[in-house]
Design a protein around this motif. Structure first.
Motif, PDB file in Angstrom:
ATOM      1  N   MET A 116      39.723  40.317  52.169  1.00  0.00           N
ATOM      2  CA  MET A 116      39.615  41.707  51.717  1.00  0.00           C
ATOM      3  C   MET A 116      40.234  41.815  50.334  1.00  0.00           C
ATOM      4  SD  MET A 116      38.196  43.310  54.327  1.00  0.00           S
ATOM      5  CE  MET A 116      38.432  44.996  53.824  1.00  0.00           C
ATOM      6  N   ARG A 117      39.493  42.477  49.426  1.00  0.00           N
ATOM      7  CA  ARG A 117      40.000  42.645  48.067  1.00  0.00           C
ATOM      8  C   ARG A 117      39.841  44.095  47.636  1.00  0.00           C
ATOM      9  NH1 ARG A 117      36.677  37.937  45.127  1.00  0.00           N
ATOM     10  NH2 ARG A 117      35.119  38.751  46.565  1.00  0.00           N
ATOM     11  N   VAL A 118      40.812  44.560  46.874  1.00  0.00           N
ATOM     12  CA  VAL A 118      40.794  45.923  46.346  1.00  0.00           C
ATOM     13  C   VAL A 118      40.823  45.842  44.828  1.00  0.00           C
ATOM     14  CG1 VAL A 118      41.958  48.156  46.264  1.00  0.00           C
ATOM     15  CG2 VAL A 118      41.995  46.808  48.374  1.00  0.00           C
ATOM     16  N   ALA A 119      39.972  46.637  44.198  1.00  0.00           N
ATOM     17  CA  ALA A 119      39.919  46.657  42.733  1.00  0.00           C
ATOM     18  C   ALA A 119      39.804  48.098  42.255  1.00  0.00           C
ATOM     19  CB  ALA A 119      38.737  45.841  42.223  1.00  0.00           C
ATOM     20  N   THR A 120      40.047  48.283  40.977  1.00  0.00           N
ATOM     21  CA  THR A 120      39.895  49.596  40.355  1.00  0.00           C
ATOM     22  C   THR A 120      38.818  49.515  39.292  1.00  0.00           C
ATOM     23  OG1 THR A 120      42.231  50.108  40.714  1.00  0.00           O
ATOM     24  CG2 THR A 120      41.047  51.443  39.090  1.00  0.00           C
ATOM     25  N   THR A 121      37.829  50.369  39.400  1.00  0.00           N
ATOM     26  CA  THR A 121      36.779  50.451  38.389  1.00  0.00           C
ATOM     27  C   THR A 121      36.728  51.884  37.863  1.00  0.00           C
ATOM     28  OG1 THR A 121      34.439  49.987  37.928  1.00  0.00           O
ATOM     29  CG2 THR A 121      34.949  50.991  40.060  1.00  0.00           C
ATOM     30  N   HIS A 167      38.808  53.322  43.426  1.00  0.00           N
ATOM     31  CA  HIS A 167      39.250  52.140  44.165  1.00  0.00           C
ATOM     32  C   HIS A 167      38.106  51.649  45.046  1.00  0.00           C
ATOM     33  CE1 HIS A 167      43.752  53.415  43.832  1.00  0.00           C
ATOM     34  NE2 HIS A 167      43.318  52.764  42.765  1.00  0.00           N
ATOM     35  N   VAL A 168      37.824  50.349  44.966  1.00  0.00           N
ATOM     36  CA  VAL A 168      36.730  49.784  45.756  1.00  0.00           C
ATOM     37  C   VAL A 168      37.291  48.715  46.689  1.00  0.00           C
ATOM     38  CG1 VAL A 168      34.989  50.254  44.005  1.00  0.00           C
ATOM     39  CG2 VAL A 168      36.158  48.054  43.997  1.00  0.00           C
ATOM     40  N   LEU A 169      36.675  48.601  47.861  1.00  0.00           N
ATOM     41  CA  LEU A 169      37.073  47.623  48.867  1.00  0.00           C
ATOM     42  C   LEU A 169      35.927  46.645  49.077  1.00  0.00           C
ATOM     43  CD1 LEU A 169      39.153  46.773  51.097  1.00  0.00           C
ATOM     44  CD2 LEU A 169      37.819  48.203  52.665  1.00  0.00           C
ATOM     45  N   MET A 170      36.224  45.358  48.908  1.00  0.00           N
ATOM     46  CA  MET A 170      35.226  44.310  49.063  1.00  0.00           C
ATOM     47  C   MET A 170      35.631  43.418  50.228  1.00  0.00           C
ATOM     48  SD  MET A 170      32.397  43.182  47.419  1.00  0.00           S
ATOM     49  CE  MET A 170      32.505  43.381  45.644  1.00  0.00           C
ATOM     50  N   HIS A 171      34.694  43.178  51.138  1.00  0.00           N
ATOM     51  CA  HIS A 171      34.907  42.232  52.237  1.00  0.00           C
ATOM     52  C   HIS A 171      33.933  41.086  52.037  1.00  0.00           C
ATOM     53  CE1 HIS A 171      35.535  41.596  56.863  1.00  0.00           C
ATOM     54  NE2 HIS A 171      36.125  40.692  56.114  1.00  0.00           N
ATOM     55  N   ARG A 224      34.129  36.809  39.063  1.00  0.00           N
ATOM     56  CA  ARG A 224      34.993  37.643  39.906  1.00  0.00           C
ATOM     57  C   ARG A 224      34.586  39.108  39.905  1.00  0.00           C
ATOM     58  NH1 ARG A 224      40.512  37.478  36.225  1.00  0.00           N
ATOM     59  NH2 ARG A 224      39.542  38.133  34.282  1.00  0.00           N
ATOM     60  N   GLY A 225      33.824  39.534  38.893  1.00  0.00           N
ATOM     61  CA  GLY A 225      33.278  40.892  38.885  1.00  0.00           C
ATOM     62  C   GLY A 225      34.296  41.934  38.485  1.00  0.00           C
ATOM     63  N   TYR A 226      35.275  42.184  39.340  1.00  0.00           N
ATOM     64  CA  TYR A 226      36.297  43.175  39.074  1.00  0.00           C
ATOM     65  C   TYR A 226      37.623  42.488  38.750  1.00  0.00           C
ATOM     66  CZ  TYR A 226      33.103  46.358  41.533  1.00  0.00           C
ATOM     67  OH  TYR A 226      32.014  47.089  41.925  1.00  0.00           O
ATOM     68  N   GLU A 227      38.524  43.254  38.153  1.00  0.00           N
ATOM     69  CA  GLU A 227      39.907  42.812  38.028  1.00  0.00           C
ATOM     70  C   GLU A 227      40.602  43.217  39.330  1.00  0.00           C
ATOM     71  OE1 GLU A 227      41.529  41.138  35.764  1.00  0.00           O
ATOM     72  OE2 GLU A 227      39.804  40.893  34.447  1.00  0.00           O
ATOM     73  N   TRP A 228      40.836  42.271  40.206  1.00  0.00           N
ATOM     74  CA  TRP A 228      41.328  42.597  41.541  1.00  0.00           C
ATOM     75  C   TRP A 228      42.794  43.006  41.502  1.00  0.00           C
ATOM     76  CZ3 TRP A 228      37.521  43.485  44.523  1.00  0.00           C
ATOM     77  CH2 TRP A 228      36.333  42.774  44.370  1.00  0.00           C
ATOM     78  N   ASP A 229      43.070  44.163  42.108  1.00  0.00           N
ATOM     79  CA  ASP A 229      44.449  44.627  42.246  1.00  0.00           C
ATOM     80  C   ASP A 229      45.132  43.951  43.426  1.00  0.00           C
ATOM     81  OD1 ASP A 229      44.211  46.573  40.141  1.00  0.00           O
ATOM     82  OD2 ASP A 229      43.042  47.802  41.525  1.00  0.00           O
ATOM     83  N   GLY A 283      33.598  49.873  50.796  1.00  0.00           N
ATOM     84  CA  GLY A 283      34.170  51.202  50.657  1.00  0.00           C
ATOM     85  C   GLY A 283      34.561  51.484  49.229  1.00  0.00           C
ATOM     86  N   ALA A 284      34.599  52.770  48.886  1.00  0.00           N
ATOM     87  CA  ALA A 284      35.016  53.193  47.549  1.00  0.00           C
ATOM     88  C   ALA A 284      35.566  54.610  47.644  1.00  0.00           C
ATOM     89  CB  ALA A 284      33.850  53.134  46.565  1.00  0.00           C
ATOM     90  N   GLN A 285      36.637  54.864  46.882  1.00  0.00           N
ATOM     91  CA  GLN A 285      37.221  56.202  46.873  1.00  0.00           C
ATOM     92  C   GLN A 285      37.672  56.564  45.465  1.00  0.00           C
ATOM     93  OE1 GLN A 285      40.780  56.860  49.203  1.00  0.00           O
ATOM     94  NE2 GLN A 285      40.401  59.073  49.324  1.00  0.00           N
TER      95      GLN A 285
END
Length: 761
Positions: free
Chosen positions: A495-500, A510-514, A480-485, A520-522
């Motif tokens: 679409m998944r959002v995670a915090t790294t 915050h990263v956005l995975m499609h 899964r790579g990230y702990e998805w929020d 995207g990342a902010q």
């Protein structure tokens, strides 16, 4: 065709003539049925943003239309006279011809991004439903006629052999589409060619029906109805439906799995569907070339291997492609051989095919309609891969020592990686030495051993299925790579959002995975949260273009961006600028405007930001000509490119919207396809000047600060490229012999081959 061709005769060669005539007719109908599927889907694909879900949903429609055709064929058997049956079928074929030539109906207007499935199914029904349904009824109908006409002969006792001819026609037609038809014929020519083929087939059925009508034996007395056998028990009907549903679901699952990072294109649609049909050919042939015992062994080995690797994304796309297709082929063959073993007597033939068709609809509807509602990520493919293990032998009796050892060792092996991951998560010293990628590689090796243990209990269906379930759960936990929020799913993707954490960007990001691609990342730090990142950083071609156009327009620029992502391009918006996103997925717009995750639009942009929902080709066409200073074409679904946004007609549409000194930037970064040369060729075909840049990210910089980017900038005049030509990072591409893509011609297979050659060289 002579009357004697249909009458039993003592001559040795005449016994096979009726079967050949029926086989040719069935072969032709099947070829038409399966040629039209990729053709019509390709016609409708651009209206829904090129999403891979378009094919899966279209397949549900075609399976449902096939079910309608099979139900009609089954109902027609209630009419005792073959002459009347032939007349009814010919009349319906002629009525369905009123919907030709093939075209996409515009009755429902443009699709609604909030309800694309309803629009797609209804549009397909209006466009091709009638000819497809009546044409699909031909195979079971002619088989039933053949069984009656040849009653008392050896070939009449097994009309299921003609089903193999039907699927062979389908298989060859599907292979011909991406290899011969698509590269050599424009879509307009394909539509007219198919319509002509339909007309020839109607003539063929008319000749066959006339021969039946004139047959002297029938004129005196109809062939007797086949002897009635016991009805198929409801439990057996349920088993037949499930055995047919599993391969149908897997076909759509493997197609989506393989196309999510390449493109939704016929050459990827056709491969799984062709293999699906080939398994029918083998399973229902008189002498199968692959024995059932062989299928049992290979399906277990490949199924366990793919289950252990399905959660992981590898750069070896060809290896991934081959493994998944091989596993799908043998698992589908297992189910279809099980079906062939359960086929009833010829008098139940049309009912049998009706149940098979119902199973196909059930499997397709599960993937395309039900799974997006039930799951917030793509679970249907691995889930069915696991559950199909129950179709294997349920060997009884006590477990052997080898089986007990395999179960115990397999359980330990399979559960070790996720347990180890949870331990390592709280050991910073180990995390500093062991990277995520290294952990994944180690886990893959361990899961491979677990797959071997599962293979050793392949004849114990419940135990084998349980071990596959454990493999799937463990592999997905590791991959899964990230702990998805947050994880959400729509028709257009997941679409998944995670915090790294990145200390160099001030903390949490915050990263956005499609799909499988970072979109995207902010950073959340006040210092860097309004700095555009990844492909949109100031040093990338997209960032350079925004800054150059703004420098050219100090009093305000009008900027349009196709593809919203996290909204990072909004960070460039000044108070005097106008910025419009063109986005097909309402879910993306909602997530990018949710301040819990991303604030590029809500906080960083100076002033309001407009979003226009819908396919960009359709919505941009409604914008006034000559009104934009910059267009950024950045529409990707995972890593798949919507090809209709890169055709000559599409680029001409972009240039129409630009001011004379404006520019359009095409974002062309792609892991699997070489798409720069067709875009460059399209610009040359339009006599539009263009420049190219490949930006390489700084390996020493923060992980999320920037990303390597390839782009092509095109302008309606040289004035639009003036500031770009002054920048040495932008260069002119040499002329290419690659053919530009058009709305009538796209060669994704060639793009894949070029990318593979570049990677190898």
């Amino acid at each position: 065709m002579t009357n004697a061709a249909l009458s039993p005769a003592p001559a040795r060669n005449q016994g096979s003539r009726p079967r050949v005539l029926f086989a040719v007719a069935i072969f032709t109908s099947a070829a038409l049925v399966f040629t039209v599927q990729p053709m019509v889907t390709k016609l409708v694909l651009p209206m829904l943003g090129g999403s891979p879900s378009v094919w899966n949903t279209s397949m549900v429609f075609f399976q449902a239309a096939l079910l309608v055709g099979y139900a009609y064929a089954h109902a027609l058997q209630r009419i005792g006279s073959l002459k009347v049956q032939a007349g009814v079928h010919l009349a319906l074929l002629l009525l369905a011809a009123l919907f030709l030539p093939l075209s996409i109906s515009g009755v429902l207007g443009d699709p609604d991004p909030n309800a694309p499935i309803v629009w797609l199914l209804a549009t397909l029904a209006l466009s091709v439903g009638a000819p497809f349904a009546v044409l699909s009824a031909t195979a079971p109908l002619l088989q039933a006629w053949f069984a009656r006409l040849r009653a008392g002969h050896a070939d009449g006792a097994n009309p299921y052999v003609l089903y193999a001819a039907s699927n062979l026609g389908s298989f060859l037609a599907l292979l011909a589409y991406p290899v011969i038809i698509e590269p050599l014929a424009a879509l307009s020519d394909q539509r007219w060619g198919w319509s002509g083929g339909y007309g020839l087939f109607v003539v063929m059925v008319g000749v066959l029906g006339a021969a039946i009508w004139r047959r002297r034996e029938i004129a005196a007395t109809e062939p007797a109805r086949l002897a009635s056998t016991a009805p198929i028990p409801w439990r057996d009907k349920g088993v037949l439906v499930l055995l047919a549903a599993a391969p149908s679901s897997l076909m759509l699952g493997v197609t989506a799995h393989l196309s999510v990072d390449v493109a939704s294109a016929p050459f990827l649609w056709v491969a799984p569907l062709a293999l699906y049909l080939l398994t029918f050919v083998i399973a229902f042939s008189a002498r199968p070339i692959i024995a059932f015992e062989t299928t049992l062994v290979l399906s277990a080995a490949l199924g366990a291997a793919v289950v252990s690797m399905a959660a992981f994304k590898t750069g070896e796309w060809v290896v991934l492609f081959g493994m998944h297709l091989l596993a799908f082929f043998f698992i589908a063959l297992l189910c279809h051989q099980r079906l062939a073993q359960r086929r009833p007597a010829p008098d139940r033939l049309t009912e049998f095919f009706l149940l098979l068709s119902l199973g196909g609809v059930v499997g397709g509807a599960f993937n395309a309609l039900l799974a997006p509602v039930l799951f917030n990520t793509v679970w249907e493919y691995p889930l069915v891969l696991v559950l199909v293990g129950l179709a294997r032998p349920w060997e009884k009796g006590p477990l052997s020592r080898v089986e007990i050892g395999a179960i115990a060792l397999g359980a330990v092996i399979i559960l070790t990686p996720p347990i180890a991951l949870e331990i390592i998560r709280y050991q910073p010293d180990i995390r500093a030495v062991l990277s995520n990628q290294a952990l994944i590689h180690i886990s893959q090796l361990v899961f491979g051993l677990g797959a071997i243990c599962a293979f050793l209990v392949r004849d114990r269906a419940p135990v084998f299925t349980l071990m596959l379930a454990m493999l799937t759960a463990s592999a997905h936990h590791i991959a899964r790579g990230y702990e998805w929020d947050l994880s959400e799913r729509s028709f257009f993707g997941v679409m998944r959002v995670a915090t790294t954490y990145d200390a160099r960007l001030g903390g949490d990001v915050h990263v956005l995975m499609h799909g499988t691609t970072l979109h995207g990342a902010q950073p959340t730090s006040p210092v860097s949260r309004c700095s555009p990142t990844l492909y949109y950083a100031t040093g990338t071609p997209l960032g350079q273009a925004a800054l150059k156009i703004q420098e050219r327009r100090p009093n305000g620029a009008n900027i349009g961006v196709v593809g919203q992502g996290s909204g990072a391009m909004a960070a460039y918006k000044r108070e005097q600028d106008r910025l419009t996103f063109f986005e097909i997925d309402p879910m993306v717009d909602r997530l990018s405007r949710d301040p819990r995750w991303f604030t590029f639009i809500s906080d960083c942009a100076d002033g309001p930001v407009r979003t226009v929902l819908g396919d960009a080709r359709l919505t941009l066409n409604q914008e006034p000509a000559g009104s934009y200073d910059l267009l950024v074409i950045d529409a990707f679904s995972s890593d798949a490119v919507p090809t209709h946004l890169l055709t000559t007609e599409a680029i001409a549409g972009y240039l129409r919207l630009l001011r004379p000194d404006g520019a359009v930037v095409l974002h062309l970064s792609n892991r699997n396809l070489e798409i720069t040369l067709p875009a460059s060729a399209a610009a040359r075909a339009l006599n539009a000047p263009s420049l190219h840049q490949v930006f390489i990210e700084d390996p020493a910089g923060p992980d999320m600060s920037e990303a390597s980017t390839e782009a092509l900038v095109i302008a309606p005049t040289e004035a639009g490229l003036a500031s770009f030509r002054a920048d040495p990072r932008w260069r002119t591409l040499a002329p290419t012999e690659v053919r530009p893509w058009t709305d009538d011609y796209v060669n994704l297979f060639g793009s894949l081959l070029r990318q593979m050659r570049y990677a190898a060289g």
